[in-house]
Design a protein around this motif. Sequence first.
Motif, PDB file in Angstrom:
ATOM      1  N   ALA A  97       0.902  -1.210   0.072  1.00 14.76           N
ATOM      2  CA  ALA A  97      -0.445  -0.023  -0.112  1.00 14.76           C
ATOM      3  C   ALA A  97       0.878   0.911   0.290  1.00 14.76           C
ATOM      4  O   ALA A  97       0.439   2.623  -0.603  1.00 14.76           O
ATOM      5  CB  ALA A  97      -0.528   0.068   1.222  1.00 14.76           C
ATOM      6  N   VAL A  98       2.126   1.244   0.619  1.00 15.15           N
ATOM      7  CA  VAL A  98       2.345   2.845   0.495  1.00 15.15           C
ATOM      8  C   VAL A  98       3.590   2.620  -0.494  1.00 15.15           C
ATOM      9  O   VAL A  98       3.471   4.082  -1.157  1.00 15.15           O
ATOM     10  CB  VAL A  98       3.410   2.171   2.130  1.00 15.15           C
ATOM     11  CG1 VAL A  98       4.906   3.302   2.003  1.00 15.15           C
ATOM     12  CG2 VAL A  98       2.831   2.095   3.304  1.00 15.15           C
ATOM     13  N   ALA A  99       3.725   1.593  -1.144  1.00 14.86           N
ATOM     14  CA  ALA A  99       4.952   1.347  -2.724  1.00 14.86           C
ATOM     15  C   ALA A  99       3.291   2.161  -3.024  1.00 14.86           C
ATOM     16  O   ALA A  99       3.758   2.969  -4.173  1.00 14.86           O
ATOM     17  CB  ALA A  99       5.382   0.324  -2.398  1.00 14.86           C
ATOM     18  N   GLU A 100       2.312   1.242  -3.508  1.00 13.97           N
ATOM     19  CA  GLU A 100       1.210   2.346  -4.078  1.00 13.97           C
ATOM     20  C   GLU A 100       1.240   3.707  -4.466  1.00 13.97           C
ATOM     21  O   GLU A 100       1.020   4.929  -5.238  1.00 13.97           O
ATOM     22  CB  GLU A 100       0.124   0.924  -4.591  1.00 13.97           C
ATOM     23  CG  GLU A 100       0.541  -0.413  -5.052  1.00 13.97           C
ATOM     24  CD  GLU A 100      -0.487  -0.936  -5.375  1.00 13.97           C
ATOM     25  OE1 GLU A 100      -1.636  -0.940  -3.806  1.00 13.97           O
ATOM     26  OE2 GLU A 100      -0.974  -2.118  -5.444  1.00 13.97           O
ATOM     27  N   ALA A 101       0.767   3.915  -2.962  1.00 12.09           N
ATOM     28  CA  ALA A 101       0.227   4.767  -2.875  1.00 12.09           C
ATOM     29  C   ALA A 101       1.904   6.614  -3.442  1.00 12.09           C
ATOM     30  O   ALA A 101       1.675   7.083  -3.851  1.00 12.09           O
ATOM     31  CB  ALA A 101       0.516   5.996  -1.313  1.00 12.09           C
ATOM     32  N   THR A 102       2.990   5.784  -2.987  1.00 15.86           N
ATOM     33  CA  THR A 102       3.775   6.919  -2.920  1.00 15.86           C
ATOM     34  C   THR A 102       4.062   6.971  -4.550  1.00 15.86           C
ATOM     35  O   THR A 102       4.453   8.078  -4.986  1.00 15.86           O
ATOM     36  CB  THR A 102       5.342   6.150  -2.715  1.00 15.86           C
ATOM     37  OG1 THR A 102       5.220   6.094  -1.257  1.00 15.86           O
ATOM     38  CG2 THR A 102       6.728   6.647  -2.621  1.00 15.86           C
ATOM     39  N   ALA A 103       4.269   5.577  -5.162  1.00 10.74           N
ATOM     40  CA  ALA A 103       4.442   5.475  -6.466  1.00 10.74           C
ATOM     41  C   ALA A 103       2.973   7.216  -7.172  1.00 10.74           C
ATOM     42  O   ALA A 103       3.716   7.138  -8.083  1.00 10.74           O
ATOM     43  CB  ALA A 103       4.179   4.266  -7.588  1.00 10.74           C
ATOM     44  N   SER A 104       2.268   6.667  -6.813  1.00 12.78           N
ATOM     45  CA  SER A 104       0.671   7.625  -7.088  1.00 12.78           C
ATOM     46  C   SER A 104       1.215   9.331  -7.133  1.00 12.78           C
ATOM     47  O   SER A 104       0.768   9.861  -7.849  1.00 12.78           O
ATOM     48  CB  SER A 104      -0.728   7.510  -6.583  1.00 12.78           C
ATOM     49  OG  SER A 104      -2.059   7.758  -7.148  1.00 12.78           O
ATOM     50  N   ALA A 105       1.829   9.281  -5.651  1.00 11.20           N
ATOM     51  CA  ALA A 105       1.693  10.773  -5.635  1.00 11.20           C
ATOM     52  C   ALA A 105       3.517  11.540  -6.197  1.00 11.20           C
ATOM     53  O   ALA A 105       3.302  12.555  -6.592  1.00 11.20           O
ATOM     54  CB  ALA A 105       2.623  11.343  -4.304  1.00 11.20           C
ATOM     55  N   ASP A 106       4.586  10.003  -6.842  1.00 12.08           N
ATOM     56  CA  ASP A 106       5.100  10.818  -7.138  1.00 12.08           C
ATOM     57  C   ASP A 106       5.245  10.583  -8.516  1.00 12.08           C
ATOM     58  O   ASP A 106       5.532  11.722  -9.937  1.00 12.08           O
ATOM     59  CB  ASP A 106       6.374   9.826  -7.277  1.00 12.08           C
ATOM     60  CG  ASP A 106       6.548   9.394  -5.445  1.00 12.08           C
ATOM     61  OD1 ASP A 106       6.961  10.559  -5.505  1.00 12.08           O
ATOM     62  OD2 ASP A 106       7.598   8.564  -5.431  1.00 12.08           O
ATOM     63  N   SER A 107       3.871  10.193  -9.352  1.00  9.88           N
ATOM     64  CA  SER A 107       3.938  10.124 -10.698  1.00  9.88           C
ATOM     65  C   SER A 107       2.960  11.558 -10.877  1.00  9.88           C
ATOM     66  O   SER A 107       2.681  12.010 -11.925  1.00  9.88           O
ATOM     67  CB  SER A 107       2.836   9.252 -10.902  1.00  9.88           C
ATOM     68  OG  SER A 107       3.446   7.543 -10.702  1.00  9.88           O
TER      69      SER A 107
END
Length: 350
Positions: A97-107
């Motif tokens: 969940a952290v990785a997906e949310a971080t990826a979404s924020a970075d993108s």
Amino acid sequence: MDIIPHIIAHSEKSDAESMAGEEAQTPDEGVAPPSQDPPSQDPPPSQDPPLPKEEKAKSAAEVAAPAESSQPTDPEVPSKEAAEAAEAARRAAEAKAVAEATASADSAYVPSPSLLTSPSPHPLLRQVDGPSLKGYSGKKSVYQAKSVPVPLRGRLDVPIHIGSGGSVVEYFVETNNYDIAFGITAEREEGVTIVTESARVNCHEKPISGKFLVGSVPCAIVFSFDNEYSWFREKQVTYKITVTPPSQDNVVAGRRRRAKAALKAVAEDRTSAETRLTKASTQRSTMAAEIARMEKELEEKKKSLDVAEKEEGWLKDRVKLRKTQEEMLQKRLKDGWDDEKDTEEVEDNA
């Protein structure tokens, strides 16, 4: 702002237990800890007659074997292996969940206006790069205090600066005896985002805790303890805030995602700037040509002005001269000429 609140399931007791463990006192002598069973109150078993040594050994062997195999198990209580597997699965889900949310924020990263208007390229690159990997440890930062007074009609704000995107913020809050209004906001250059709406909580009855992910940085996470509604009571707040920065792998992946997003934003801004530059250049050329035409016309006007000024001066002198001449002629016609008067005087005397 890319703040994803409560992306990780709240834990109401993990932090409470850890804090309780830190603050626990040594139990009084003779009192069993809560986790221990009280001593058995069953009466002692009846004593059998003593057995010979061989029979004692045999009986011990016969009893020991079934004792291990015949121990009842509760099917509803998970085994240690099952509990460890469940904990590992929970942590894996949390990390995902952290990785997906971080990826979404970075993108979805968009450089702030101040970065795009900065004359230097380095501030944008520093934000895209994130923390340096030289000596990066990913160590947690813990901010905690115990029984901090919040005066009546008062307020306590605890700002925590977050500099690494993808950081996980965990918090534990409790009060002594009375409730308090608690809320969380995230402050960035673009404005303020409400992470948790401020509301009165009964954390004196049950501590509150939670986790959320901070996507866009830099920002300040402000934990607010509001006692302005109370006219009579001071409150005492105990809190523990833990900031877990992203792993090195997430830092590496995050800077690449931010670089792609920033590259797109910079390219779009460059295209827009080039379009505006073309219009500005055309406007400048038109205005420059107009100014040149006006300057040439002005020079001609200046020349005409010089001629007019000279003519004006000459004509002023001419008008003045003519006025003088008119006055002199009128006087002669009225009073006569002086030489004529002299001649008449001579004739009269003769």
